[in-house]
Every structure is written in structure tokens, then in C-alpha cells.
Design a protein around this motif. Sequence first.
Motif, mmCIF file in Angstrom:
data_model
loop_
_atom_site.group_PDB
_atom_site.id
_atom_site.type_symbol
_atom_site.label_atom_id
_atom_site.label_comp_id
_atom_site.label_asym_id
_atom_site.label_seq_id
_atom_site.Cartn_x
_atom_site.Cartn_y
_atom_site.Cartn_z
ATOM 1 N N ALA A 217 0.832 -1.294 0.095
ATOM 2 C CA ALA A 217 -0.031 -0.033 0.181
ATOM 3 C C ALA A 217 0.925 1.320 -0.027
ATOM 4 O O ALA A 217 0.616 2.387 -0.547
ATOM 5 N N ILE A 218 2.060 1.052 0.744
ATOM 6 C CA ILE A 218 2.761 2.321 0.765
ATOM 7 C C ILE A 218 3.370 2.588 -0.644
ATOM 8 O O ILE A 218 3.362 3.835 -1.132
ATOM 9 N N VAL A 219 3.826 1.552 -1.432
ATOM 10 C CA VAL A 219 4.235 1.811 -2.738
ATOM 11 C C VAL A 219 3.404 2.523 -3.498
ATOM 12 O O VAL A 219 3.329 3.485 -4.529
ATOM 13 N N ILE A 220 2.092 2.003 -3.606
ATOM 14 C CA ILE A 220 0.787 2.403 -4.334
ATOM 15 C C ILE A 220 0.545 3.882 -4.033
ATOM 16 O O ILE A 220 0.422 4.794 -5.105
ATOM 17 N N LEU A 221 0.369 4.338 -2.866
ATOM 18 C CA LEU A 221 0.311 5.706 -2.464
ATOM 19 C C LEU A 221 1.405 6.607 -2.844
ATOM 20 O O LEU A 221 1.223 7.746 -3.079
ATOM 21 N N MET A 222 2.571 6.199 -2.663
ATOM 22 C CA MET A 222 3.970 7.128 -2.757
ATOM 23 C C MET A 222 3.686 7.310 -4.512
ATOM 24 O O MET A 222 4.108 8.456 -4.712
ATOM 25 N N LYS A 223 3.517 6.394 -5.241
ATOM 26 C CA LYS A 223 3.525 6.588 -6.913
ATOM 27 C C LYS A 223 2.421 7.626 -6.895
ATOM 28 O O LYS A 223 2.697 8.360 -7.922
ATOM 29 N N ALA A 224 1.301 7.349 -6.315
ATOM 30 C CA ALA A 224 -0.028 8.275 -6.836
ATOM 31 C C ALA A 224 0.402 9.612 -6.227
ATOM 32 O O ALA A 224 0.100 10.833 -6.856
ATOM 33 N N TYR A 225 1.102 9.846 -4.980
ATOM 34 C CA TYR A 225 1.786 11.224 -4.617
ATOM 35 C C TYR A 225 2.471 11.604 -5.376
ATOM 36 O O TYR A 225 2.629 12.954 -5.566
ATOM 37 N N GLN A 226 3.535 11.053 -5.876
ATOM 38 C CA GLN A 226 4.332 11.865 -6.713
ATOM 39 C C GLN A 226 3.894 12.118 -8.098
ATOM 40 O O GLN A 226 4.011 13.184 -8.693
ATOM 41 N N ARG A 227 2.843 11.542 -8.644
ATOM 42 C CA ARG A 227 1.999 12.051 -10.137
ATOM 43 C C ARG A 227 0.922 12.996 -9.614
ATOM 44 O O ARG A 227 0.972 14.063 -10.412
ATOM 45 N N PHE A 228 0.438 13.394 -8.239
ATOM 46 C CA PHE A 228 -0.431 14.281 -8.256
ATOM 47 C C PHE A 228 0.062 15.269 -7.019
ATOM 48 O O PHE A 228 -1.004 15.591 -6.177
ATOM 49 N N ARG A 229 1.370 15.553 -6.939
ATOM 50 C CA ARG A 229 1.653 16.315 -5.775
ATOM 51 C C ARG A 229 1.136 17.756 -5.841
ATOM 52 O O ARG A 229 0.984 18.234 -4.608
ATOM 53 N N GLN A 230 0.777 18.127 -6.945
ATOM 54 C CA GLN A 230 0.305 19.738 -6.707
ATOM 55 C C GLN A 230 -1.150 19.786 -6.891
ATOM 56 O O GLN A 230 -1.831 20.820 -7.319
ATOM 57 N N LYS A 231 -1.830 18.455 -7.020
ATOM 58 C CA LYS A 231 -3.481 18.497 -7.026
ATOM 59 C C LYS A 231 -3.841 18.302 -5.844
ATOM 60 O O LYS A 231 -3.369 18.031 -4.660
ATOM 61 N N SER A 232 -5.152 18.410 -5.599
ATOM 62 C CA SER A 232 -6.119 18.557 -4.206
ATOM 63 C C SER A 232 -5.844 17.074 -3.668
ATOM 64 O O SER A 232 -6.067 17.027 -2.463
#
Length: 364
Positions: A45-60
Motif C-alpha cells: 500500500a505504501i508503494v501504491i500511495l507514494m507513486k500516486a503522490y508523486q503523480r499528483f503532488r500539486q493537486k487536491s
Amino acid sequence: MNSSKSPGLAGFGVLKNTTCHTEKKISVFFSIIFMTAGILSNSLAIVILMKAYQRFRQKSKASFLLLASGLVVTDLFGHLINGAIAVFVYASDKDWIRFNQSNILCSVFGICMVFFGLCPLFLGSVMAVERCIGVTKPIFHSTKMTSRHVKMMLTTVCLFAVLIALLPILRFRAYQIQASRTWCFYKTEHVEDWEDRFYLLLFSCLGFLALAISFLCNAVTGITLLRVKFKSQQRQGRSHHFEMIIQLLAIMCVSCICWSPFLVTMARIGINEGRSKETCETILFALRMATWNQILDPWVYILLRKAVLKNLYKITSGCCGVHVINLHMWELSSIKNSLKVAAISESPGSSKQINLQPLSSVGQ
């Protein structure tokens, strides 16, 4: 030996004439299985969340993903630390007198049990509050809910949980070895002192308060999203918020189911004082139920993602012979669209149609 105020000997009284017995081989097996499953699922789950965070760092969604990552990391360390201590206790044949003369291990175990119990509940409620603000006050959310503020919120929650966990130590009240001799917590046998009752009730009340806040904020968020959908009269009203609210509802349901038995049991012991009829087996069962919360939490983020849900919808529709309709409800994911939807919701008489460009999905 029965003194609860002597740090070096605290809790050893329960080692005599205990009526709670656990099968060593079975208990060690389940402890190892729970710890391994929790570590693997939380790591994924950490890997999935961190990948998503890197993609949407500037979004809501970045603030939500950051909080979710904090929750999963907390669960991971909870399994790693508590599980390792539990396996060591079982491997040592639960001979606390031999390896816990100074009561240090029991104190560490008790602190970790309280911290890793309350912290995920607190983070779940903070995530619900963050989503409620993001849906009802999107402009305020976009300007005030920066990564720095979210990290400050994470730090505050963790420090508060640490304070609650250290409170007995600061008051020179040692954590107690429980009747099963497999874990340490607040005093749960022959509770007569008001301070021992206070710790049990404080733990239970804080846990129930976190669940109540999560329920209230998720209800407000869900109702707001439905109102926006009906006012806009178009599918675009179903923004990426729906994905997050589904995840929050799942987290809340899992937490309520897993934690309610333990919280209720601790509250009953605190209220009934020495007249409590809670058996060792009942407490141990409630504890194991609570342990499942840290195993199931990460699967909420692993399974309840747009990509997975979309594929499940297609498979289900194909098996049922239903034509797959346009899945436009999963296509929105930027703060710009959230602001436009909020503008519609704040204009009661407005019936303007806003063309929103579909963006790439989050968390795929």
C-alpha cells in the motif's frame, strides 16, 4: 509482588494463578502470520500511495494521499514492533520474570500498544476532516491545505498519541502484564484505583471520539457530493472525491468492526471497576480483532482504486450481460474541476453546463 506502583515488579502478580492459557505453537503461528501479512500488505500500500503522490503532488488529492501514507506507515511499524515483541515473548515461553526484571520491555510494549492503537484511529478521523474541507470549502482547502500544513497535522497527531501512551509512565504508573502473559497494557484486573480507571476510559473515549468524527465528516462529505450531483444535473458532478470517500467509508467500517469490541471491553472494565466480568479470553479475542484493522487498512487503498474498481465493474457487467455504460464518473481528478463543481453547488439557481476535460485516473 502484587504492587502496581513498583516499576520493577509491576504486573508480575498476574503470573501467579492465571486462568488464561494459550496454546504456544498456535499462538506463535498466528502471531507470525499476522505480522507477516501486515508488513507485506502495508508495504504494498505504501508503494501504491507514494507513486500516486508523486503523480499528483500539486493537486487536491496530494494532501489526502499524504495522510493516507502516514496511516499506512503507522500500521506498518505497528505490526513490525508489536509483532516482533509478541513473537519474542512467545519464543521465551512467556517467562516475563526472566527477561523483564526491570519492567522495561513491558513498558515499551504497553506504550507501543497504546500509540499504534490510537494513532491510526486519529489519522482516520483527520483524513475524514480533510476530505470534508476539500469538498465543502475547496478554495480554502487549495490555499491552506499545503503539504507543509498536512505534515504539521501528521506530526501533531503522532505527538498527541505519544503523550497519551506516555501518560502512565509520566505518572509513575507502570504498564501491566496481562493475564494471558502475552502482552502489556493498562491494568485490567482488579481495577479499583481511579487513575487506572481513567486510563482505560480515556483510551476508549478517544477511540470512540475518533470514530464519531470520521462518521460525521464522511456523512457531510457524502451528502455534499450528492447535492452537487443533483444540482449540476450531469455526471461530471461525480468527481475524484467519490474515490476518496469510498476509501474513507471503507476505513471507517473496518475500524468500527475491528476496534469496537476492544474499546467496549476496556470501557466496561473501567466503568465496572473490580466488578468487571470480562474474561481473559474475551479481552484476547477483542485484541486480535483490533489487530485485523492494521491488516485490512492497506487493502482499502490496494483494492478500492479507480483502476481496480473500473475493471471490476467491467467484469461484473460482462458476467451479468449488462452493457458497460460510460464510466465518466471516474474521470475527474484535478482541483480545477473541484472548484467548478463547488461553484455550481453554491449557485442554487444555476443550471449552466460546464465542460470538464477528463484527466488521467488517480492511483492506477
